[in-house]
Design a protein around this motif. Structure first.
Motif, mmCIF file in Angstrom:
data_model
loop_
_atom_site.group_PDB
_atom_site.id
_atom_site.type_symbol
_atom_site.label_atom_id
_atom_site.label_comp_id
_atom_site.label_asym_id
_atom_site.label_seq_id
_atom_site.Cartn_x
_atom_site.Cartn_y
_atom_site.Cartn_z
ATOM 1 N N GLN A 1 0.820 -1.212 0.000
ATOM 2 C CA GLN A 1 0.000 0.000 0.000
ATOM 3 C C GLN A 1 0.858 1.269 0.000
ATOM 4 N N ALA A 2 2.108 1.141 0.410
ATOM 5 C CA ALA A 2 3.012 2.296 0.352
ATOM 6 C C ALA A 2 3.254 2.693 -1.097
ATOM 7 N N ILE A 3 3.429 1.703 -1.970
ATOM 8 C CA ILE A 3 3.621 1.982 -3.399
ATOM 9 C C ILE A 3 2.363 2.612 -3.979
ATOM 10 N N ASP A 4 1.203 2.040 -3.640
ATOM 11 C CA ASP A 4 -0.061 2.580 -4.152
ATOM 12 C C ASP A 4 -0.252 4.031 -3.722
ATOM 13 N N PHE A 5 0.094 4.317 -2.459
ATOM 14 C CA PHE A 5 -0.087 5.690 -1.968
ATOM 15 C C PHE A 5 0.797 6.670 -2.727
ATOM 16 N N TRP A 6 2.085 6.329 -2.907
ATOM 17 C CA TRP A 6 2.982 7.258 -3.570
ATOM 18 C C TRP A 6 2.689 7.376 -5.057
ATOM 19 N N GLN A 7 2.127 6.344 -5.651
ATOM 20 C CA GLN A 7 1.690 6.472 -7.041
ATOM 21 C C GLN A 7 0.519 7.439 -7.136
ATOM 22 N N ASN A 8 -0.392 7.370 -6.173
ATOM 23 C CA ASN A 8 -1.493 8.327 -6.141
ATOM 24 C C ASN A 8 -0.980 9.748 -5.928
ATOM 25 N N MET A 9 0.001 9.888 -5.060
ATOM 26 C CA MET A 9 0.583 11.204 -4.819
ATOM 27 C C MET A 9 1.270 11.735 -6.074
#
Length: 265
Positions: free
Chosen positions: A222-230
């Motif tokens: 979910q860390a990757i998903d969050f930074w991709q959203n950012m």
């Protein structure tokens, strides 16, 4: 110009270039090993000094910012915050987690364990795992003693600038240019020492944060998903070279590499 004067000028130029490139550090006794980072750090600022400044900054933040009164946001942040802190082992501090009533997409931490999240960043988080992504990152800054190290670097850099500028000012070849040289040297130190260390701190906090997520039974993917959203939200950002934060692409790549090396994915 005599040979002696030429030699002295060349020596001064070498010192100037070395300081600007970050290869010359004032000879002071102030290094400490950090087990969380696996490296030594320059420490010229005491924990007591940072604690006083942190307490003052936190009081001012609570006065300046509007605290969100919605208890559901606060409960969610407290739940994740306490779990991440327990996973990090940084339980010796008086941690406090506050949600500020603003659409700002940001979060921050003080060395004394006071954490501020804005409503705006919580609103774009799809799960507690993504809150843990940012919370782990902020706790990582505390575990990494990044504030103390950054402050120490600035103190050391400032002392170096003053010393070298003073030495250059005594040379006949630099009369009338001391202010310009001092300004240029200050920029060299900023780009050569302060900002790169800040980016290093961000990468270190990301790695520690992911480790804390795993220990706290959060999903590190979910860390990757969050930074991709950012990354999708960032428009027209500054070049990484002139920024204290890594580019989103570099940050995500480094995070993937760390998770692969750790066997998290």
């Amino acid at each position: 110009m005599s040979s002696k004067e030429l030699k002295n000028l060349m020596q001064r130029r070498e010192v100037l270039m070395g300081l600007a490139a970050g290869t010359i550090v004032p000879m002071v006794s102030g290094c400490a090993d950090n087990a969380a980072l696996g490296r030594s750090q320059l420490m010229l600022v005491s924990d007591g000094q940072l604690a006083q400044l942190s307490d003052q900054a936190w009081r001012e933040s609570l006065q300046r910012e509007r605290v969100l009164r919605d208890p559901s946001y606060q409960r969610r942040l407290n739940r994740v915050g306490q779990r991440v802190v327990e996973a990090s082992g940084q339980t010796d501090k008086d941690w406090e987690f506050v949600v500020f009533d603003s659409d700002t997409i940001n979060a921050w931490v003080l060395p004394n364990g006071k954490v501020g999240f804005y409503k705006g960043i919580l609103d774009i988080m799809e799960s507690d795992d993504q809150i843990a992504t940012v919370m782990g990152h902020e706790v990582g800054h505390v575990a990494g003693r990044h504030s103390a190290e950054r402050a120490s670097q600035q103190v050391a850099a400032q002392v170096g600038v003053q010393l070298i500028t003073s030495a250059l000012g005594s040379s006949e070849q630099t009369v009338g240019y001391t202010d310009d040289i001092g300004a240029a040297l200050g920029m060299g130190v900023t780009l050569g020492i302060i900002l790169p260390y800040s980016r290093q701190h961000e990468y270190e906090a990301d790695r520690l944060g992911v480790d804390y997520m795993v220990r706290g039974n959060y999903n590190p993917r979910q860390a990757i998903d969050f930074w991709q959203n950012m990354s999708e939200l960032h428009q027209g950002g500054r070049l990484e070279f002139m920024s204290t934060h890594p580019s989103d692409d570099n940050r995500i790549a480094a995070m993937r590499a760390h998770m692969t090396a750790r066997g998290y994915v």
